[in-house]
Write an enzyme that holds these catalytic residues in place. Sequence first.
Site, mmCIF file in Angstrom:
data_model
loop_
_atom_site.group_PDB
_atom_site.id
_atom_site.type_symbol
_atom_site.label_atom_id
_atom_site.label_comp_id
_atom_site.label_asym_id
_atom_site.label_seq_id
_atom_site.Cartn_x
_atom_site.Cartn_y
_atom_site.Cartn_z
ATOM 1 N N LYS A 128 -12.523 -1.292 6.177
ATOM 2 C CA LYS A 128 -11.726 -2.184 7.049
ATOM 3 C C LYS A 128 -12.458 -2.226 8.548
ATOM 4 C CE LYS A 128 -9.186 -2.465 3.530
ATOM 5 N NZ LYS A 128 -8.334 -1.736 2.948
ATOM 6 N N TRP A 168 0.703 -1.277 -0.016
ATOM 7 C CA TRP A 168 0.099 -0.088 0.016
ATOM 8 C C TRP A 168 0.806 1.317 -0.180
ATOM 9 C CZ3 TRP A 168 -4.399 -0.499 -2.244
ATOM 10 C CH2 TRP A 168 -5.002 -1.462 -1.959
ATOM 11 N N ASP A 175 -1.625 6.646 5.983
ATOM 12 C CA ASP A 175 -2.822 5.745 5.644
ATOM 13 C C ASP A 175 -3.132 4.957 6.596
ATOM 14 O OD1 ASP A 175 -4.432 4.102 4.365
ATOM 15 O OD2 ASP A 175 -3.288 3.547 2.643
HETATM 16 C C1 LIG Z 1 -7.593 -1.265 1.512
HETATM 17 C C2 LIG Z 1 -6.574 -0.349 1.589
HETATM 18 C C3 LIG Z 1 -6.340 0.456 0.701
HETATM 19 C C4 LIG Z 1 -7.181 0.886 -0.503
HETATM 20 O O1 LIG Z 1 -8.568 1.296 -0.213
HETATM 21 P P1 LIG Z 1 -9.503 1.480 -1.277
HETATM 22 O O2 LIG Z 1 -10.682 2.035 -0.818
HETATM 23 O O3 LIG Z 1 -9.908 0.175 -2.125
HETATM 24 O O4 LIG Z 1 -8.869 2.504 -2.366
HETATM 25 C C5 LIG Z 1 -5.297 1.565 0.773
HETATM 26 N N1 LIG Z 1 -4.537 1.489 1.829
HETATM 27 C C6 LIG Z 1 -4.816 0.660 2.862
HETATM 28 C C7 LIG Z 1 -3.516 0.490 3.990
HETATM 29 C C8 LIG Z 1 -5.841 -0.270 2.620
HETATM 30 O O5 LIG Z 1 -5.579 -1.618 3.733
#
Ligand SMILES: *Cc1c(COP(=O)(O)O)cnc(C)c1O
Length: 360
Positions: free
Chosen positions: A196, A102, A172
């Site tokens: 999540k 990511w 993030d």
């Molecule tokens: C799932 C995830 C993403 C991507 O999320 P989207 O909503 O599909 O763009 C980005 N960063 C992390 C750490 C994630 O777990």
Amino acid sequence: MGRIFNFSAGPATLPVEVLEQARSEMLDWQGRGVSVMEVSHRSKAFIKVAEQAEADLRELLAIPADYAVLFLQGGATQQFAQIPMNLAAAGDTVDYLVTGQWSKKAASEAKLVRKVNVVADGAAGNYTDAPDRSQWKLTPGAAYLHYCPNETIGGLEFHAVPDAGGAPLVADMSSTILSRPVDVSRFGMIYAGAQKNIGPAGLVVMIVRRDLIDRVPDTVPNILRYSAQAKEGSMLNTPPTFSWYFAGLVFAWLRKQGGLDRMAEINRRKADKLYRAIDGSGFYRNPVAVAYRSWMNVPFTLPREELDAPFLSGAEKAGLTELKGHRSVGGMRASIYNAMPEAGVDALIGFMADFAKRHG
Ligand SMILES: *Cc1c(COP(=O)(O)O)cnc(C)c1O
């Protein structure tokens, strides 16, 4: 068929009590004879939902007043592109720490917009350990340092906030937000896709120091400007109202559970017992450096790849689903977010022990 234990990395399992509440309000929300999805986002009733969600989130994370809270769309991935547009000007350098899939993706999107310096990259160790702080090559005067506190795919998590060397720290937190308390004042920006640990997909929650978004270059379109969204209460256009409402229910649920200190206690215990079961098995293996093992996403491998299919089908029969690891890592991955009950982790550990006995 009843509820199963769903270990999906995202969209992930949601608290049963919250699903039940949403169900009970589905046809007749607050005695209005409509669902929350069927009212104007600018109605008094919905504004109240939006404001309460923000207030509860502020309470949970003790968010200081000089931070804006935004409820946005486009997923975390869209923020990968939008963040450098908003927080850095043309000619600025932005720093990225790469510790897995990511943060790597975030850096590669930023490269299309601004000058990116990768301060360190854990690729050589297959992202099983975080590059040592002494090895980071920070840019003096960088617009910010971006990192991913929990790499959802590799299962690598920072258990302390890293020293950004003076640059605003951008995180993030998609897969770890609300899993424990954090000191928001250590960050310039925190953002997280909802699917999540917050609620249904379609929503991104962002917590950002107001002075950082005021610097946005003139060339950024209005709809992509955080400062414009902040001014309009995240309602420049129609927001994902159901996801926002549902996130609010989850925030209220978290407060009822005892807040983030309590969640941290439960999450640590869930993770500890699963890692103990893996390490003590002589059968399963988790490759991540112990100090960086994730509380939320626990990847593990079996001794032989041909055991993966029988493991997954046996687990499914036992009511334990979505355990297949990400294609880039292989093996298994158990995602055990806030909404995964401890009983689910216990059931998984029981199944793993039984499987190892039969195939060891
Ligand atoms: C799932 C995830 C993403 C991507 O999320 P989207 O909503 O599909 O763009 C980005 N960063 C992390 C750490 C994630 O777990």
